[in-house]
Design an enzyme around this catalytic site. Structure first.
Site, PDB file in Angstrom:
ATOM      1  N   HIS A 130      24.697  -0.672-120.988  1.00  0.00           N
ATOM      2  CA  HIS A 130      25.855  -1.327-121.594  1.00  0.00           C
ATOM      3  C   HIS A 130      26.112  -0.774-122.988  1.00  0.00           C
ATOM      4  CE1 HIS A 130      24.657  -4.108-124.875  1.00  0.00           C
ATOM      5  NE2 HIS A 130      23.497  -4.173-124.268  1.00  0.00           N
ATOM      6  N   CYS A 131      27.361  -0.918-123.412  1.00  0.00           N
ATOM      7  CA  CYS A 131      27.781  -0.572-124.774  1.00  0.00           C
ATOM      8  C   CYS A 131      28.587  -1.768-125.274  1.00  0.00           C
ATOM      9  CB  CYS A 131      28.593   0.724-124.774  1.00  0.00           C
ATOM     10  SG  CYS A 131      30.104   0.651-123.788  1.00  0.00           S
ATOM     11  N   LYS A 132      29.553  -1.539-126.134  1.00  0.00           N
ATOM     12  CA  LYS A 132      30.355  -2.651-126.653  1.00  0.00           C
ATOM     13  C   LYS A 132      31.381  -3.139-125.633  1.00  0.00           C
ATOM     14  CE  LYS A 132      33.334  -3.998-130.536  1.00  0.00           C
ATOM     15  NZ  LYS A 132      33.243  -5.367-130.132  1.00  0.00           N
TER      16      LYS A 132
ATOM     17  N   GLY B  62      32.248  -1.108-122.569  1.00  0.00           N
ATOM     18  CA  GLY B  62      32.129  -0.428-121.285  1.00  0.00           C
ATOM     19  C   GLY B  62      32.714   0.965-121.284  1.00  0.00           C
TER      20      GLY B  62
ATOM     21  N   ILE C 233      28.996  -5.559-123.867  1.00  0.00           N
ATOM     22  CA  ILE C 233      28.550  -6.805-124.496  1.00  0.00           C
ATOM     23  C   ILE C 233      29.731  -7.755-124.719  1.00  0.00           C
ATOM     24  CG2 ILE C 233      28.675  -5.982-126.887  1.00  0.00           C
ATOM     25  CD1 ILE C 233      26.052  -7.532-127.422  1.00  0.00           C
TER      26      ILE C 233
END
Length: 172
Positions: free
Chosen positions: A59-61, A63, A89
């Site tokens: 995951h990142c901020k 996607g 997230i």
């Protein structure tokens, strides 16, 4: 290559079943806000991801970073099943899943660059209009620096901000 996406609910179920959640954002982003239990392995160090055969959810901020680097993430996962958390997230938070936030950590470095660059450009324009036209050069200098950073991947302002006192205690 694309990786399959998992909804926040499916990601929660995968984690409960033993999957690892890997946060590919920078260490400064992870220190400020993270999903409980997520392991921080920034994208620039993803090749060193420990392999244990368990499924991996990246995951990142939002996607977008994970989707854009799907091939690199898939290679880092090896033969283990690999997925992307849909919406990152931000999607996790919107689904009502728990987040750990530490507001004592400094703002993410790129946000600091954006704030500083914006303040310098605005100051240059206002000083150029109301004080002396030579101050327009400040805005031009910052704009040129941002273009250089975009073309080369090296940002002098980020490097300068990284060593500021408020950033020295950030978790790495």
């Amino acid at each position: 290559m694309t990786l399959a996406t998992l909804s926040p609910a499916d990601t929660r179920a995968a984690i409960d079943a033993g999957a690892r959640l890997i946060d590919i954002r920078g260490a400064d982003e992870h220190a400020r806000e993270r999903i409980p239990g997520a392991m921080s392995v920034p994208l620039d160090r993803i090749a060193g991801l420990p392999r244990d055969g368990r499924p991996v959810v990246f995951h990142c901020k939002s996607g977008m970073r994970t989707a854009a680097n799907a091939a690199q993430l898939s290679a880092a996962a090896g033969s283990a099943p690999a997925y992307i958390l849909e919406g990152g997230i931000d999607g996790w938070r919107q689904a009502g899943q728990p987040i750990l936030a530490d507001r004592s950590q400094p703002l993410e470095l790129m946000r600091q660059v954006q704030i500083t660059a914006g303040a310098l450009v605005l100051s240059g324009v206002l000083l150029g209009l109301f004080a002396a036209p030579g101050f327009f050069g400040l805005s031009a200098f910052v704009g040129a620096g941002l273009m250089f950073a975009g073309m080369t991947g090296w940002c002098g302002m980020a490097n300068l901000l990284r060593i500021m006192p408020w950033n020295r205690h950030a978790a790495t």
